[in-house]
Every structure is written in C-alpha cells, then in structure tokens.
Design an enzyme around this catalytic site. Structure first.
Site, mmCIF file in Angstrom:
data_model
loop_
_atom_site.group_PDB
_atom_site.id
_atom_site.type_symbol
_atom_site.label_atom_id
_atom_site.label_comp_id
_atom_site.label_asym_id
_atom_site.label_seq_id
_atom_site.Cartn_x
_atom_site.Cartn_y
_atom_site.Cartn_z
ATOM 1 N N CYS A 122 0.879 -1.170 0.000
ATOM 2 C CA CYS A 122 0.000 0.000 0.000
ATOM 3 C C CYS A 122 0.911 1.213 0.000
ATOM 4 O O CYS A 122 2.087 1.107 0.334
ATOM 5 C CB CYS A 122 -0.889 0.012 1.234
ATOM 6 S SG CYS A 122 -2.186 1.270 1.144
ATOM 7 N N LYS A 197 -12.129 -5.160 2.973
ATOM 8 C CA LYS A 197 -11.612 -4.271 3.993
ATOM 9 C C LYS A 197 -12.629 -3.166 4.220
ATOM 10 O O LYS A 197 -12.996 -2.437 3.296
ATOM 11 C CB LYS A 197 -10.291 -3.703 3.484
ATOM 12 C CG LYS A 197 -9.647 -2.710 4.396
ATOM 13 C CD LYS A 197 -8.211 -2.539 3.957
ATOM 14 C CE LYS A 197 -7.594 -1.303 4.554
ATOM 15 N NZ LYS A 197 -6.220 -1.115 4.067
ATOM 16 N N ARG A 221 -11.768 6.446 4.931
ATOM 17 C CA ARG A 221 -11.305 5.875 3.662
ATOM 18 C C ARG A 221 -12.553 5.451 2.896
ATOM 19 O O ARG A 221 -12.554 4.447 2.189
ATOM 20 C CB ARG A 221 -10.443 4.639 3.926
ATOM 21 C CG ARG A 221 -9.149 4.885 4.672
ATOM 22 C CD ARG A 221 -7.998 4.993 3.669
ATOM 23 N NE ARG A 221 -6.722 4.709 4.258
ATOM 24 C CZ ARG A 221 -5.905 5.656 4.746
ATOM 25 N NH1 ARG A 221 -6.265 6.915 4.774
ATOM 26 N NH2 ARG A 221 -4.720 5.316 5.224
ATOM 27 N N LYS A 252 -11.226 -7.800 7.052
ATOM 28 C CA LYS A 252 -10.575 -6.901 8.009
ATOM 29 C C LYS A 252 -11.497 -5.773 8.368
ATOM 30 O O LYS A 252 -12.071 -5.187 7.453
ATOM 31 C CB LYS A 252 -9.306 -6.364 7.329
ATOM 32 C CG LYS A 252 -8.554 -5.325 8.103
ATOM 33 C CD LYS A 252 -7.363 -4.855 7.312
ATOM 34 C CE LYS A 252 -6.913 -3.519 7.884
ATOM 35 N NZ LYS A 252 -6.142 -2.748 6.973
ATOM 36 N N SER A 278 -5.306 -3.223 14.766
ATOM 37 C CA SER A 278 -4.702 -2.495 15.882
ATOM 38 C C SER A 278 -5.704 -2.094 16.957
ATOM 39 O O SER A 278 -5.446 -2.260 18.149
ATOM 40 C CB SER A 278 -3.964 -1.265 15.351
ATOM 41 O OG SER A 278 -4.836 -0.449 14.592
ATOM 42 N N TYR A 317 -1.599 -8.970 16.295
ATOM 43 C CA TYR A 317 -0.464 -8.464 17.069
ATOM 44 C C TYR A 317 -0.217 -9.355 18.289
ATOM 45 O O TYR A 317 0.804 -9.235 18.947
ATOM 46 C CB TYR A 317 -0.718 -7.005 17.485
ATOM 47 C CG TYR A 317 -0.901 -6.130 16.264
ATOM 48 C CD1 TYR A 317 0.200 -5.701 15.529
ATOM 49 C CD2 TYR A 317 -2.174 -5.794 15.795
ATOM 50 C CE1 TYR A 317 0.039 -4.957 14.376
ATOM 51 C CE2 TYR A 317 -2.354 -5.044 14.644
ATOM 52 C CZ TYR A 317 -1.241 -4.626 13.939
ATOM 53 O OH TYR A 317 -1.397 -3.902 12.784
#
Ligand code: PBG
Length: 327
Positions: A122, A197, A221, A252, A278, A317
């Site tokens: 990206c 997404k 976005r 996602k 995140s 994560y």
C-alpha cells in the site's frame, strides 16, 4: 418432558470437553505483523504508545524478533515499512533499496526458509498525504495506484517476499499485480488480498505505528473501503479478487465482522484470512491493563472465535503471545 440428552454430561470434565472440541486454534493459524522504521539504527526499537507491547523495529531488531517468531513455530510474518521520507507518489515504497526490500533480504539471509515473509502493499505509509494511492484534489487515482502497487510488489518479490498482500482497496489491484508478477516470471508468489476491507474506525493505533500523514479524520477511507453497513459488497469484492488471481482472501477487521468471515468462508473455496487489527488489539490491552478483563483469556477467546467463524489464517499483534500460550 425432561430431555434425556443433557449437555452437562459433555461438559463435566476436561477429557470429555477436549474430545468434543469442534474448533481449535493452532500456532499454524497465526501471522505476526511487524513494523520496520528506516531511520532506526543498530538494535534500536521504539515502543508504540497506543499499542502496548508492539514496537517499531530497526532492521537488526526485526531480525532478532523474526528468529523468536520462527522458533515459536509461527509460520509467517507480515511487514510494514516506515520510510525515511514520504512524498506525494510514495516513491520509497518501490525503491529497490527501500526499507522493505532491504529488510526482506536480511530476514531471508538470517532466518532462512522457516518463516514465510508477507509484505503489505500500500502507499499510505509512504505518501506525504497519507492516502493509499496518489491523489488529485480530493480524488484517489485508482489506475496510478495500481501501477505503483505492481511496481512495489515486484520489488518485494525480487527481494524474496513469499506473499504479497495488497491492502489499498483499489479496483483491479490484484489483476495488476498478478499480471506484472507473471510477466516477470514470478508465478509462484502467493497473493493474499485484503479483498474485504471495511472503512473502520479500528485502524487508529496502526496510523500511529506507521506515522501516517492521513489528516481527514481518523478513519476516513470511505471512497474505496467498504461501508460497515454492507455485506453484499463483500461478495462482489471477493469475486473480483478471485477472478483477478488472488490465492487467499482477507476480511478486516475481524471481531466486529465475524459474520462477514463466516459468509465468505461458506461461499468461496479459497482460504480465508482475518486481520485482528490495531484497535481490536489495543482495546484488549487497555482493558487488561486496567484489570477489567483477563487479557490472556480474552485474547485466546477472540482468536478462537475468529477461527470458528472460518478463518484459517489470523493476522494478529497477539501472535507471539498466543503461540507462547499454545506451545
Ligand atoms: C494499509 C493498511 C492499514 C492497515 C493494514 N494495512 C491501514 C488502513 O487501511 O488505513 C490497518 C491494520 C491495523 O489497524 O492493524 N496499508
């Protein structure tokens, strides 16, 4: 009438509970995301305040980290770069000596074949406006984005990347990358497409992690990512990407979109991955640090739920921590 079958019988002890488990989380399901910052030197690593326990790494530090990840039996990592300079075209993304190609070569040299290397493709980490592709006024330039994604992907693959993971949500991005890889005789590269997404507010801490220059609000976005109120668009996105040559689809975020993971898994025959992003990570960490929830138990429960919804690959994560617990 009192039922003769009582679920209690199937729950009374560890052995019987373990015998009837339908879904199981395995270390093999996990992928660890890693951030590499070009300006860091030696073994430097810098904690990311909004993602406790996660760091921006220098190249040396990420090699050390990759060794640990491989030793835990985690099969893959996904890399995100923070370049030394950002510009309108994100040119550091496709610089053959940019941060990601250099990191990929080093990890391959040092860690070898045990660990698959996926690279996020990206431009949003590389542009000085923080958008995923070049812009003109308020418009995202879809075709220009695709051209630069294929250039970027090619550099990553030349450096040794095993998996290319385009995340910019431009129309036609998978086709453009697949064509370019084939023209250059890289037929074996896996494309894991961030096909599905959503325009989510859960990406906030990631923007800190990559020092994104994005300004128009924390999660805007909406012109190219899916509106959270739509499920059918997820199918259209999936179908396009399968036709264009994706090997694996991604949904996602993960936990707020378990229904989407389930629907996609039921409907298509290629593997489905999910990204526990995140914001999902940081919520669990924050509540855990406050003593409001048991961080480890909640971590494992969310990962198992994502697995149960149908994803066999989970980018999280928590990968290292979950692997430690599973081993
Ligand atoms: C785009 C990209 C993003 C994430 C992964 N790849 C940010 C975005 O779409 O705005 C987010 C991952 C996360 O929040 O953990 N390069």
């Amino acid at each position: 009438m009192f039922p003769k079958t009582r679920l209690r019988r199937l729950r009374n002890n560890n052995q019987i509970r373990s015998m009837i488990k339908e879904y199981k989380l395995m270390t093999n399901n996990l992928v660890q995301p890693l951030f590499i910052k070009e300006t860091l030197k030696d073994n430097e690593k810098v904690p990311i305040p909004s993602m406790p326990g996660i760091f921006q790494h220098s190249i040396n530090s990420v090699i050390e980290e990759s060794h640990k990840i491989a030793e835990l039996g985690i099969p893959a990592i996904i890399l995100f770069g923070i370049p030394k300079k950002k510009d309108p075209l994100g040119s550091e993304a496709y610089n053959p000596d940019g941060i990601i190609p250099r990191t990929v070569r080093k990890i391959k040299e040092n860690v070898g074949e045990k660990l698959l290397i996926a690279c996020d493709v990206c431009l949003c980490e590389y542009t000085d406006h923080g958008h995923c592709a070049p812009i003109k006024g308020n418009r995202i330039l879809n075709e220009k984005g695709n051209e630069l994604y294929s250039k970027t992907a090619l550099e990553y693959v030349k450096a040794g990347a095993d998996i290319i993971a385009p995340s910019g949500m431009m129309d036609g991005m998978v086709k453009s990358i697949r064509d370019s890889l084939e023209r250059n005789h890289f037929e074996d590269t896996i494309i894991l497409s961030y096909a599905i997404k959503y325009a989510s507010s859960f990406y906030g801490p990631f923007r800190d992690a990559v020092e994104s220059c994005f300004k128009a609000g924390p999660s805007d976005r909406k012109t190219h990512q899916i509106d959270p109120s739509n499920l059918k668009q997820a199918f259209i996105e999936a179908e396009f990407d399968i036709q264009e040559g994706a090997d694996i689809l991604m949904v996602k975020p993960a936990l707020p979109y378990l229904d989407v993971i389930k629907s996609i898994t039921d409907r298509y025959n290629i593997p489905v991955s999910a990204y526990q992003v995140s914001g999902e990570y940081s919520m669990i960490k924050a509540a855990g640090q406050n003593g409001w929830i048991d961080e480890e138990l909640v971590m494992m429960e969310t990962l198992l739920s994502i697995r149960r919804a149908g994803a066999t690959i989970i980018l999280t994560y928590f990968a290292k921590k979950a692997a430690e617990k599973l081993n």
